[in-house]
Scaffold this motif. Structure first.
Motif, PDB file in Angstrom:
ATOM      1  N   ARG A 178       0.830  -1.213   0.000  1.00  0.00           N
ATOM      2  CA  ARG A 178       0.000   0.000   0.000  1.00  0.00           C
ATOM      3  C   ARG A 178       0.855   1.249   0.000  1.00  0.00           C
ATOM      4  O   ARG A 178       0.575   2.220  -0.724  1.00  0.00           O
ATOM      5  CB  ARG A 178      -0.944  -0.001   1.208  1.00  0.00           C
ATOM      6  N   ARG A 179       1.919   1.252   0.810  1.00  0.00           N
ATOM      7  CA  ARG A 179       2.802   2.417   0.844  1.00  0.00           C
ATOM      8  C   ARG A 179       3.502   2.607  -0.494  1.00  0.00           C
ATOM      9  O   ARG A 179       3.650   3.742  -0.972  1.00  0.00           O
ATOM     10  CB  ARG A 179       3.827   2.258   1.971  1.00  0.00           C
ATOM     11  N   LEU A 180       3.912   1.522  -1.128  1.00  0.00           N
ATOM     12  CA  LEU A 180       4.564   1.631  -2.428  1.00  0.00           C
ATOM     13  C   LEU A 180       3.588   2.161  -3.473  1.00  0.00           C
ATOM     14  O   LEU A 180       3.968   2.964  -4.341  1.00  0.00           O
ATOM     15  CB  LEU A 180       5.109   0.264  -2.847  1.00  0.00           C
ATOM     16  N   ASP A 181       2.324   1.749  -3.394  1.00  0.00           N
ATOM     17  CA  ASP A 181       1.314   2.275  -4.313  1.00  0.00           C
ATOM     18  C   ASP A 181       1.130   3.778  -4.113  1.00  0.00           C
ATOM     19  O   ASP A 181       0.964   4.538  -5.081  1.00  0.00           O
ATOM     20  CB  ASP A 181      -0.020   1.558  -4.097  1.00  0.00           C
ATOM     21  N   GLU A 182       1.156   4.233  -2.853  1.00  0.00           N
ATOM     22  CA  GLU A 182       1.030   5.661  -2.574  1.00  0.00           C
ATOM     23  C   GLU A 182       2.192   6.438  -3.172  1.00  0.00           C
ATOM     24  O   GLU A 182       2.014   7.527  -3.749  1.00  0.00           O
ATOM     25  CB  GLU A 182       0.959   5.902  -1.063  1.00  0.00           C
ATOM     26  N   ILE A 183       3.407   5.908  -3.032  1.00  0.00           N
ATOM     27  CA  ILE A 183       4.591   6.588  -3.574  1.00  0.00           C
ATOM     28  C   ILE A 183       4.509   6.647  -5.095  1.00  0.00           C
ATOM     29  O   ILE A 183       4.807   7.685  -5.708  1.00  0.00           O
ATOM     30  CB  ILE A 183       5.872   5.872  -3.109  1.00  0.00           C
ATOM     31  N   ALA A 184       4.109   5.545  -5.727  1.00  0.00           N
ATOM     32  CA  ALA A 184       4.004   5.520  -7.182  1.00  0.00           C
ATOM     33  C   ALA A 184       2.991   6.563  -7.662  1.00  0.00           C
ATOM     34  O   ALA A 184       3.231   7.278  -8.654  1.00  0.00           O
ATOM     35  CB  ALA A 184       3.607   4.124  -7.659  1.00  0.00           C
ATOM     36  N   ALA A 185       1.868   6.651  -6.956  1.00  0.00           N
ATOM     37  CA  ALA A 185       0.860   7.641  -7.335  1.00  0.00           C
ATOM     38  C   ALA A 185       1.399   9.054  -7.174  1.00  0.00           C
ATOM     39  O   ALA A 185       1.155   9.931  -8.024  1.00  0.00           O
ATOM     40  CB  ALA A 185      -0.401   7.441  -6.496  1.00  0.00           C
ATOM     41  N   GLU A 186       2.143   9.331  -6.094  1.00  0.00           N
ATOM     42  CA  GLU A 186       2.675  10.675  -5.875  1.00  0.00           C
ATOM     43  C   GLU A 186       3.714  11.039  -6.919  1.00  0.00           C
ATOM     44  O   GLU A 186       3.830  12.200  -7.327  1.00  0.00           O
ATOM     45  CB  GLU A 186       3.273  10.766  -4.471  1.00  0.00           C
ATOM     46  N   LEU A 187       4.474  10.034  -7.394  1.00  0.00           N
ATOM     47  CA  LEU A 187       5.492  10.296  -8.413  1.00  0.00           C
ATOM     48  C   LEU A 187       4.921  10.237  -9.822  1.00  0.00           C
ATOM     49  O   LEU A 187       5.640  10.521 -10.794  1.00  0.00           O
ATOM     50  CB  LEU A 187       6.635   9.284  -8.269  1.00  0.00           C
ATOM     51  N   GLY A 188       3.664   9.824  -9.960  1.00  0.00           N
ATOM     52  CA  GLY A 188       3.029   9.809 -11.270  1.00  0.00           C
ATOM     53  C   GLY A 188       3.453   8.665 -12.160  1.00  0.00           C
ATOM     54  O   GLY A 188       3.539   8.822 -13.387  1.00  0.00           O
ATOM     55  N   VAL A 189       3.734   7.490 -11.562  1.00  0.00           N
ATOM     56  CA  VAL A 189       4.120   6.308 -12.351  1.00  0.00           C
ATOM     57  C   VAL A 189       3.140   5.185 -12.039  1.00  0.00           C
ATOM     58  O   VAL A 189       2.427   5.209 -11.026  1.00  0.00           O
ATOM     59  CB  VAL A 189       5.564   5.867 -12.034  1.00  0.00           C
ATOM     60  N   PRO A 190       3.077   4.152 -12.893  1.00  0.00           N
ATOM     61  CA  PRO A 190       2.164   3.034 -12.639  1.00  0.00           C
ATOM     62  C   PRO A 190       2.542   2.294 -11.352  1.00  0.00           C
ATOM     63  O   PRO A 190       3.678   2.368 -10.867  1.00  0.00           O
ATOM     64  CB  PRO A 190       2.346   2.135 -13.868  1.00  0.00           C
ATOM     65  N   PRO A 191       1.577   1.570 -10.776  1.00  0.00           N
ATOM     66  CA  PRO A 191       1.867   0.783  -9.561  1.00  0.00           C
ATOM     67  C   PRO A 191       2.994  -0.221  -9.807  1.00  0.00           C
ATOM     68  O   PRO A 191       3.171  -0.730 -10.919  1.00  0.00           O
ATOM     69  CB  PRO A 191       0.546   0.075  -9.273  1.00  0.00           C
ATOM     70  N   VAL A 192       3.746  -0.493  -8.757  1.00  0.00           N
ATOM     71  CA  VAL A 192       4.865  -1.433  -8.829  1.00  0.00           C
ATOM     72  C   VAL A 192       4.410  -2.760  -8.236  1.00  0.00           C
ATOM     73  O   VAL A 192       4.240  -2.883  -7.019  1.00  0.00           O
ATOM     74  CB  VAL A 192       6.097  -0.886  -8.071  1.00  0.00           C
ATOM     75  N   LEU A 193       4.203  -3.727  -9.102  1.00  0.00           N
ATOM     76  CA  LEU A 193       3.806  -5.065  -8.658  1.00  0.00           C
ATOM     77  C   LEU A 193       4.929  -6.073  -8.863  1.00  0.00           C
ATOM     78  O   LEU A 193       5.188  -6.919  -8.004  1.00  0.00           O
ATOM     79  CB  LEU A 193       2.549  -5.521  -9.407  1.00  0.00           C
ATOM     80  N   LEU A 194       5.603  -5.981 -10.011  1.00  0.00           N
ATOM     81  CA  LEU A 194       6.724  -6.861 -10.320  1.00  0.00           C
ATOM     82  C   LEU A 194       8.029  -6.079 -10.185  1.00  0.00           C
ATOM     83  O   LEU A 194       8.050  -4.854 -10.214  1.00  0.00           O
ATOM     84  CB  LEU A 194       6.600  -7.412 -11.744  1.00  0.00           C
ATOM     85  N   LYS A 195       9.125  -6.798 -10.044  1.00  0.00           N
ATOM     86  CA  LYS A 195      10.419  -6.131  -9.911  1.00  0.00           C
ATOM     87  C   LYS A 195      10.702  -5.220 -11.097  1.00  0.00           C
ATOM     88  O   LYS A 195      11.244  -4.126 -10.958  1.00  0.00           O
ATOM     89  CB  LYS A 195      11.522  -7.174  -9.741  1.00  0.00           C
ATOM     90  N   ARG A 196      10.346  -5.655 -12.289  1.00  0.00           N
ATOM     91  CA  ARG A 196      10.573  -4.854 -13.493  1.00  0.00           C
ATOM     92  C   ARG A 196       9.856  -3.501 -13.398  1.00  0.00           C
ATOM     93  O   ARG A 196      10.353  -2.492 -13.894  1.00  0.00           O
ATOM     94  CB  ARG A 196      10.088  -5.627 -14.717  1.00  0.00           C
ATOM     95  N   ASP A 197       8.696  -3.473 -12.741  1.00  0.00           N
ATOM     96  CA  ASP A 197       7.932  -2.235 -12.611  1.00  0.00           C
ATOM     97  C   ASP A 197       8.654  -1.182 -11.785  1.00  0.00           C
ATOM     98  O   ASP A 197       8.278  -0.003 -11.805  1.00  0.00           O
ATOM     99  CB  ASP A 197       6.577  -2.513 -11.952  1.00  0.00           C
ATOM    100  N   GLY A 198       9.678  -1.583 -11.031  1.00  0.00           N
ATOM    101  CA  GLY A 198      10.394  -0.638 -10.191  1.00  0.00           C
ATOM    102  C   GLY A 198      11.284   0.314 -10.958  1.00  0.00           C
ATOM    103  O   GLY A 198      11.659   1.375 -10.438  1.00  0.00           O
ATOM    104  N   LEU A 199      11.626  -0.008 -12.211  1.00  0.00           N
ATOM    105  CA  LEU A 199      12.539   0.858 -12.975  1.00  0.00           C
ATOM    106  C   LEU A 199      11.945   2.240 -13.209  1.00  0.00           C
ATOM    107  O   LEU A 199      12.611   3.253 -12.943  1.00  0.00           O
ATOM    108  CB  LEU A 199      12.913   0.175 -14.294  1.00  0.00           C
ATOM    109  N   PRO A 200      10.696   2.380 -13.711  1.00  0.00           N
ATOM    110  CA  PRO A 200      10.145   3.739 -13.876  1.00  0.00           C
ATOM    111  C   PRO A 200      10.018   4.496 -12.561  1.00  0.00           C
ATOM    112  O   PRO A 200      10.244   5.714 -12.511  1.00  0.00           O
ATOM    113  CB  PRO A 200       8.770   3.482 -14.506  1.00  0.00           C
ATOM    114  N   LEU A 201       9.660   3.814 -11.493  1.00  0.00           N
ATOM    115  CA  LEU A 201       9.544   4.494 -10.201  1.00  0.00           C
ATOM    116  C   LEU A 201      10.897   5.013  -9.734  1.00  0.00           C
ATOM    117  O   LEU A 201      11.007   6.153  -9.265  1.00  0.00           O
ATOM    118  CB  LEU A 201       8.950   3.541  -9.167  1.00  0.00           C
ATOM    119  N   LEU A 202      11.940   4.208  -9.859  1.00  0.00           N
ATOM    120  CA  LEU A 202      13.276   4.642  -9.443  1.00  0.00           C
ATOM    121  C   LEU A 202      13.747   5.826 -10.281  1.00  0.00           C
ATOM    122  O   LEU A 202      14.441   6.715  -9.770  1.00  0.00           O
ATOM    123  CB  LEU A 202      14.255   3.469  -9.548  1.00  0.00           C
TER     124      LEU A 202
END
Length: 594
Positions: A114-138
């Motif tokens: 839930r906290r990771l979803d909040e961070i993704a929303a604040e940064l304007g990137v899709p939710p991070v569910l898989l490890k690969r999804d972490g690249l746009p958030l980073l």
């Protein structure tokens, strides 16, 4: 002899050279906010970029991970995979405990998501569910820098509280961690200068102090501020570039004098306090007395009633014998020590019956082989206790983990055979059956090797193999899958700590507090058979045959009568004590016997 003498005019330390800057790089706080599972990906991008000499794609990061012990498809696995559902243990109390721990782990992981979803929303990137999804958030956080549409390299992120909206307490914590990372070492250096100074307050100009510490004045000012906030020192004076410094926190304002205390706190003349102020007297409860600063428990008014248990009968000694603490070895049949055999006192941790005699081994020590007549041979190629006995009983498998090497040592004096294997791929032995050794080979595969041939992927991913029958097991989310030599298999829904009995016809587990051994038949809906053991601390069970195990008492466990341990029948549950004429060090592991 040590001599001490006073020395005057001690000069505080002066730094002539620094191996690293006095001020650290700081702590951006992103690791605490995102968690290791996400931040690890940035480190892998950095390592991949170094290997390729520039920004890299997700596929290149995926390949780098697979080249470094990650399984295929690792980049497309969940960031926080949910723990497996606990399987039955055969014990209601352990099942309740495991279910509670599982529920707590699920709640914690769901909160992290839930906290990771909040961070993704604040940064304007899709939710991070898989490890690969972490690249746009980073990349959105500044931890990585995106080049083009699909390439990444490491960046220099701003502190997390300047990017994300955090609660006030969390902001304070992030700033404190950053200050500690930047100026903690410099503050300790400033404290060292004061501790070696004879003049307190220590008076010095900022320029001279910066030169003494080999830092610039901007870092010095920040270091002084941090040292004062953390209570290592305080500034007594600032006057035209000169500083006065003293150890510890700034003294508090003078407190109210005793004669102005409220009258309720005064003591009558001649009346002393009932206890010293630093040791307040408290009611400690029945059965306790205070002795100095300790509380000791005495027996209660009503002694505990002892539970009467039937005496456990003595049985025959361990079938293969024992190694006693004085270095003697006993015969299994009668428990009488072997004549003219007394091993050197050493940290022996394994004693194994082979077709050539008793092999004793210990860590970083040359093994010794004792034959039936008391002769002792040194086995130079065996220098550690992690070994397997081959099916003929005349060869042992030694795993040399520091060199990622398997070797088969012939106890008859024949040549030692080394398995061909890359030195950069770790190995871990699984077991041996007949002339074949099974091991894991660094990428999660179970391999097999027969001396004289090449290693190959085993037919099944064995995690244990029975030395008598070749029956193996593997652990899955559904339970223990038992694979028989004819390649038929059956999955038993039991706890994943279960192992095969000798002969491979049942599964067993062990528990402590209270101790018990639980046996499961190999069937889809097994009914456990629980064997409760006498209270005690036992070492790893040793198989005498397919129906009996022996358990050695740990050295710190005292027995009212001379006993080396116990023998348990897995068929009937009968328990026998094992007689001994001395203090046992090890039970000798018998040759595998049905």
């Amino acid at each position: 002899m040590l001599q001490f003498w006073p020395v005057s005019d001690i000069e505080p330390p002066i730094w002539l050279q620094r191996a690293r800057p006095a001020a650290g790089a700081g702590n951006s706080g992103w690791l605490s906010e995102l968690g290791y599972a996400v931040m690890e990906l940035s480190g892998m991008v950095q390592a991949t970029a170094v290997a390729h000499g520039g920004a890299v794609t997700a596929d290149q990061v995926d390949q780098w991970g697979r080249d470094h012990q990650r399984p295929d498809g690792w980049l497309d696995t969940p960031v926080w995979p949910l723990p497996r559902t606990p399987l039955p243990t055969g014990h209601a109390d352990l099942d309740r405990r495991n279910a509670g721990q599982h529920a707590e782990a699920v709640r914690r992981l769901e909160a992290q998501q839930r906290r990771l979803d909040e961070i993704a929303a604040e940064l304007g990137v899709p939710p991070v569910l898989l490890k690969r999804d972490g690249l746009p958030l980073l990349a959105a956080a500044g931890i990585l820098v995106r080049e083009g549409t699909d390439r990444y390299r490491t960046g220099e992120p701003a502190r997390v509280d300047t990017v994300l909206s955090l609660p006030p307490e969390r902001e304070r914590m992030v700033r404190a961690q950053d200050a500690r990372s930047r100026y903690g070492r410099l503050a300790e250096d400033l404290e060292a200068v004061l501790r070696w100074s004879e003049r307190i307050p220590f008076e010095v100009t900022a320029a001279d102090l910066a030169a003494r510490l080999l830092v610039d004045e901007d870092d010095l000012r920040a270091g002084l501020e941090y040292a004062e906030e953390s209570g290592l020192l305080h500034v007594t004076a600032r006057d035209e570039g000169r500083l006065g410094l003293a150890l510890g926190r700034r003294p508090a304002p003078a407190s109210v004098s005793p004669d102005r205390l409220p009258s309720s706190t005064a003591q009558p003349p001649g009346k002393q306090p009932s206890s010293s102020p630093d040791r307040p007297t408290r009611f400690l409860g029945k059965g306790t007395i205070r002795m100095g600063a300790m509380v000791r428990f005495t027996s209660g008014s009503r002694p505990a009633r002892r539970i009467s248990r039937p005496a456990i009968p003595f049985g025959p000694p361990p079938r293969a014998g024992m190694l006693l603490s004085d270095g003697t070895i006993t015969h299994g049949s009668d428990g009488v020590p072997m004549k003219n055999v007394r091993l050197e006192a050493a940290a022996w941790t394994r004693a194994v019956q082979t077709a050539r005699g008793i092999l004793v081994a210990g860590p970083n020590r040359v093994a010794e082989l004792i034959d039936a007549h008391g002769g002792i041979d040194v086995i130079d190629d065996v220098r550690q206790p992690d070994l397997l006995l081959m099916g003929d009983g005349r060869r042992v498998v030694v795993s040399e983990n520091d060199q990622n090497r398997l070797r088969v040592v012939d106890l008859d004096g024949g040549p030692t055979v080394t398995m061909p294997w890359p030195a950069d791929r770790p190995i871990a032995p699984v077991g041996a059956h007949g002339h074949t050794v099974y091991f894991t080979g660094g990428h999660g595969d179970t391999m097999s090797w027969t001396p004289g041939g090449e290693p190959r992927v085993a037919a099944h991913p064995f995690q244990q193999i029975d030395p008598l029958t070749g029956t193996g097991l593997t652990r899955t989310s559904q339970g223990i899958t038992v694979i028989r030599p004819d390649h038929t298999s059956i999955t038993v829904p039991v706890d994943l700590t279960a192992r095969l009995t000798l002969g491979g016809d049942r599964l067993w587990t062990a528990r402590a507090n209270p101790p018990a051994v639980t046996v499961f038949p190999i069937r889809p809906h097994p009914k456990p058979q629980v064997h409760w053991l006498p209270e005690g601390s036992y070492s790893e069970p040793i198989w005498e045959d397919g129906d009996h195990i022996i358990l050695c008492l740990q050295p710190w466990h005292s027995q009212p009568e001379p006993s080396a341990g116990i023998r348990l029948s897995l068929r009937t549950g009968a328990i026998e004590r094992l007689p001994t004429q001395g203090r046992p060090m090890l039970f000798i592991e018998p040759l595998p016997h049905p």
